[in-house]
Design a protein around this motif. Structure first.
Motif, PDB file in Angstrom:
ATOM      1  N   MET A  47       0.828  -1.214   0.000  1.00 41.43           N
ATOM      2  CA  MET A  47       0.000   0.000   0.000  1.00 41.43           C
ATOM      3  C   MET A  47       0.860   1.261   0.000  1.00 41.43           C
ATOM      4  O   MET A  47       0.545   2.224  -0.711  1.00 41.43           O
ATOM      5  CB  MET A  47      -0.962  -0.007   1.178  1.00 41.43           C
ATOM      6  N   LEU A  48       1.931   1.254   0.784  1.00 45.50           N
ATOM      7  CA  LEU A  48       2.852   2.406   0.783  1.00 45.50           C
ATOM      8  C   LEU A  48       3.497   2.586  -0.588  1.00 45.50           C
ATOM      9  O   LEU A  48       3.678   3.711  -1.052  1.00 45.50           O
ATOM     10  CB  LEU A  48       3.913   2.239   1.863  1.00 45.50           C
ATOM     11  N   TRP A  49       3.839   1.487  -1.222  1.00 45.53           N
ATOM     12  CA  TRP A  49       4.406   1.536  -2.564  1.00 45.53           C
ATOM     13  C   TRP A  49       3.397   2.158  -3.528  1.00 45.53           C
ATOM     14  O   TRP A  49       3.734   3.024  -4.321  1.00 45.53           O
ATOM     15  CB  TRP A  49       4.801   0.131  -2.995  1.00 45.53           C
ATOM     16  N   GLY A  50       2.149   1.729  -3.430  1.00 39.33           N
ATOM     17  CA  GLY A  50       1.101   2.299  -4.285  1.00 39.33           C
ATOM     18  C   GLY A  50       0.923   3.786  -4.050  1.00 39.33           C
ATOM     19  O   GLY A  50       0.810   4.570  -5.005  1.00 39.33           O
ATOM     20  N   VAL A  51       0.921   4.207  -2.793  1.00 38.26           N
ATOM     21  CA  VAL A  51       0.797   5.636  -2.472  1.00 38.26           C
ATOM     22  C   VAL A  51       1.997   6.401  -3.018  1.00 38.26           C
ATOM     23  O   VAL A  51       1.855   7.517  -3.540  1.00 38.26           O
ATOM     24  CB  VAL A  51       0.631   5.845  -0.952  1.00 38.26           C
ATOM     25  N   ALA A  52       3.192   5.809  -2.928  1.00 34.96           N
ATOM     26  CA  ALA A  52       4.393   6.457  -3.468  1.00 34.96           C
ATOM     27  C   ALA A  52       4.268   6.663  -4.976  1.00 34.96           C
ATOM     28  O   ALA A  52       4.680   7.705  -5.514  1.00 34.96           O
ATOM     29  CB  ALA A  52       5.638   5.627  -3.136  1.00 34.96           C
ATOM     30  N   ILE A  53       3.675   5.696  -5.664  1.00 24.82           N
ATOM     31  CA  ILE A  53       3.470   5.844  -7.110  1.00 24.82           C
ATOM     32  C   ILE A  53       2.505   6.992  -7.382  1.00 24.82           C
ATOM     33  O   ILE A  53       2.754   7.830  -8.259  1.00 24.82           O
ATOM     34  CB  ILE A  53       2.976   4.523  -7.737  1.00 24.82           C
ATOM     35  N   LEU A  54       1.413   7.072  -6.626  1.00 28.15           N
ATOM     36  CA  LEU A  54       0.455   8.173  -6.804  1.00 28.15           C
ATOM     37  C   LEU A  54       1.130   9.518  -6.555  1.00 28.15           C
ATOM     38  O   LEU A  54       0.988  10.451  -7.351  1.00 28.15           O
ATOM     39  CB  LEU A  54      -0.752   8.001  -5.885  1.00 28.15           C
ATOM     40  N   TYR A  55       1.878   9.608  -5.460  1.00 25.10           N
ATOM     41  CA  TYR A  55       2.610  10.838  -5.143  1.00 25.10           C
ATOM     42  C   TYR A  55       3.579  11.205  -6.264  1.00 25.10           C
ATOM     43  O   TYR A  55       3.691  12.370  -6.659  1.00 25.10           O
ATOM     44  CB  TYR A  55       3.363  10.665  -3.812  1.00 25.10           C
ATOM     45  N   SER A  56       4.278  10.205  -6.790  1.00 26.79           N
ATOM     46  CA  SER A  56       5.306  10.457  -7.810  1.00 26.79           C
ATOM     47  C   SER A  56       4.727  11.073  -9.078  1.00 26.79           C
ATOM     48  O   SER A  56       5.428  11.803  -9.779  1.00 26.79           O
ATOM     49  CB  SER A  56       6.050   9.162  -8.150  1.00 26.79           C
ATOM     50  N   THR A  57       3.465  10.802  -9.369  1.00 27.59           N
ATOM     51  CA  THR A  57       2.878  11.385 -10.583  1.00 27.59           C
ATOM     52  C   THR A  57       2.798  12.903 -10.486  1.00 27.59           C
ATOM     53  O   THR A  57       2.921  13.593 -11.491  1.00 27.59           O
ATOM     54  CB  THR A  57       1.477  10.802 -10.881  1.00 27.59           C
ATOM     55  N   MET A  58       2.623  13.406  -9.264  1.00 23.53           N
ATOM     56  CA  MET A  58       2.591  14.862  -9.069  1.00 23.53           C
ATOM     57  C   MET A  58       3.988  15.422  -8.839  1.00 23.53           C
ATOM     58  O   MET A  58       4.297  16.513  -9.284  1.00 23.53           O
ATOM     59  CB  MET A  58       1.656  15.225  -7.918  1.00 23.53           C
ATOM     60  N   ALA A  59       4.854  14.671  -8.153  1.00 26.20           N
ATOM     61  CA  ALA A  59       6.201  15.154  -7.848  1.00 26.20           C
ATOM     62  C   ALA A  59       7.105  15.176  -9.079  1.00 26.20           C
ATOM     63  O   ALA A  59       8.099  15.893  -9.106  1.00 26.20           O
ATOM     64  CB  ALA A  59       6.831  14.314  -6.745  1.00 26.20           C
ATOM     65  N   THR A  60       6.764  14.402 -10.115  1.00 25.24           N
ATOM     66  CA  THR A  60       7.496  14.470 -11.388  1.00 25.24           C
ATOM     67  C   THR A  60       6.873  15.493 -12.333  1.00 25.24           C
ATOM     68  O   THR A  60       7.359  15.697 -13.429  1.00 25.24           O
ATOM     69  CB  THR A  60       7.525  13.097 -12.090  1.00 25.24           C
ATOM     70  N   LYS A  61       5.768  16.079 -11.908  1.00 24.91           N
ATOM     71  CA  LYS A  61       5.018  17.077 -12.680  1.00 24.91           C
ATOM     72  C   LYS A  61       4.424  16.495 -13.961  1.00 24.91           C
ATOM     73  O   LYS A  61       4.204  17.195 -14.932  1.00 24.91           O
ATOM     74  CB  LYS A  61       5.872  18.322 -12.978  1.00 24.91           C
ATOM     75  N   GLN A  62       4.125  15.188 -13.912  1.00 20.77           N
ATOM     76  CA  GLN A  62       3.421  14.540 -15.014  1.00 20.77           C
ATOM     77  C   GLN A  62       1.908  14.722 -14.874  1.00 20.77           C
ATOM     78  O   GLN A  62       1.192  14.648 -15.857  1.00 20.77           O
ATOM     79  CB  GLN A  62       3.743  13.045 -15.058  1.00 20.77           C
ATOM     80  N   HIS A  63       1.448  14.910 -13.639  1.00 18.05           N
ATOM     81  CA  HIS A  63       0.019  15.040 -13.368  1.00 18.05           C
ATOM     82  C   HIS A  63      -0.228  16.075 -12.289  1.00 18.05           C
ATOM     83  O   HIS A  63       0.672  16.425 -11.525  1.00 18.05           O
ATOM     84  CB  HIS A  63      -0.571  13.693 -12.929  1.00 18.05           C
ATOM     85  N   VAL A  64      -1.477  16.532 -12.249  1.00 18.25           N
ATOM     86  CA  VAL A  64      -1.923  17.421 -11.174  1.00 18.25           C
ATOM     87  C   VAL A  64      -2.934  16.642 -10.323  1.00 18.25           C
ATOM     88  O   VAL A  64      -3.365  15.550 -10.682  1.00 18.25           O
ATOM     89  CB  VAL A  64      -2.533  18.740 -11.732  1.00 18.25           C
ATOM     90  N   SER A  65      -3.312  17.243  -9.210  1.00 19.71           N
ATOM     91  CA  SER A  65      -4.152  16.520  -8.246  1.00 19.71           C
ATOM     92  C   SER A  65      -5.495  16.068  -8.828  1.00 19.71           C
ATOM     93  O   SER A  65      -5.989  15.000  -8.486  1.00 19.71           O
ATOM     94  CB  SER A  65      -4.372  17.366  -6.995  1.00 19.71           C
ATOM     95  N   LEU A  66      -6.091  16.866  -9.710  1.00 18.77           N
ATOM     96  CA  LEU A  66      -7.363  16.450 -10.316  1.00 18.77           C
ATOM     97  C   LEU A  66      -7.196  15.201 -11.175  1.00 18.77           C
ATOM     98  O   LEU A  66      -8.083  14.341 -11.211  1.00 18.77           O
ATOM     99  CB  LEU A  66      -7.968  17.588 -11.134  1.00 18.77           C
ATOM    100  N   ASP A  67      -6.041  15.075 -11.837  1.00 16.85           N
ATOM    101  CA  ASP A  67      -5.742  13.859 -12.614  1.00 16.85           C
ATOM    102  C   ASP A  67      -5.653  12.653 -11.691  1.00 16.85           C
ATOM    103  O   ASP A  67      -6.134  11.564 -12.016  1.00 16.85           O
ATOM    104  CB  ASP A  67      -4.399  13.974 -13.341  1.00 16.85           C
ATOM    105  N   VAL A  68      -5.018  12.866 -10.538  1.00 20.66           N
ATOM    106  CA  VAL A  68      -4.836  11.781  -9.571  1.00 20.66           C
ATOM    107  C   VAL A  68      -6.183  11.357  -8.994  1.00 20.66           C
ATOM    108  O   VAL A  68      -6.467  10.165  -8.874  1.00 20.66           O
ATOM    109  CB  VAL A  68      -3.845  12.204  -8.458  1.00 20.66           C
TER     110      VAL A  68
END
Length: 191
Positions: A145-166
């Protein structure tokens, strides 16, 4: 996978309709750029293969694959009818070659819903169900679960996505995971 990526990249480079820029929220301002987030971002491919490795029967594996495929087709339909992208980040990507490579291959388009997030959420639910079936305890569940959350976080921290996308990707992953689970249980009761 190859057909999906071909369609995904084709729609990314050839939008039929005007591209909508996704708005930023306060969450997007909180989460800054973190180059190391590329590691969990790219780890999605390993994470998504774990449920496949734990799948105990071919019919269940096919069910898993059909539903994740339907989820991808649904997202492609959204990208066709509503092409969208994240706003450009004020970052000199040349200073971050590994992230610049990601930006070159997967421009920050076809953003909402985030399929990266949807695939991670879908896989996380399946991992949760399968890990209990094979009696992996709460420690293993916590790690996945932590790994999954890290993947979700990484989408915003790499600036590939914004929170609405997530958020949209999370909803998409939940709907298709639970639909596949319902169908999985029907298949098991028939057997």
């Amino acid at each position: 996978m190859s057909v999906f990526f071909w369609a995904y990249l084709f729609l990314l480079k050839n939008p039929v309709f005007p591209v909508t820029t996704m708005p930023l929220t306060v969450v997007d301002r909180w989460i800054g750029f973190l180059p190391l987030a590329l590691v969990p971002y790219l780890s999605l491919w390993i994470y998504c293969s774990l449920p496949v490795m734990l799948m105990p029967a071919r019919t269940r594996l096919l069910n898993f694959g059909v539903w994740i495929g339907l989820m991808c087709l649904f997202a492609l339909a959204i990208f066709y009818w509503w092409p969208n992208a994240v706003p450009p980040a004020d970052i000199d990507w040349a200073q971050y070659p590994s992230v610049a490579f990601l930006k070159a291959v997967d421009a920050a388009g076809n953003a909402c819903p985030s399929l990266h997030v949807a695939a991670a959420v879908y896989s996380s639910f399946w991992l949760y169900w399968l890990m209990w079936e094979v009696r992996l305890g709460w420690r293993a569940q916590s790690i996945q679960m932590l790994w999954g959350v890290a993947i979700l976080y990484s989408t915003m921290a790499t600036k590939q996505h914004v929170s609405l996308d997530v958020l949209a990707g999370t909803a998409l992953g939940i709907v298709f995971a639970w639909s596949s689970r319902w169908f999985d249980r029907k298949l098991q009761s028939v057997r």
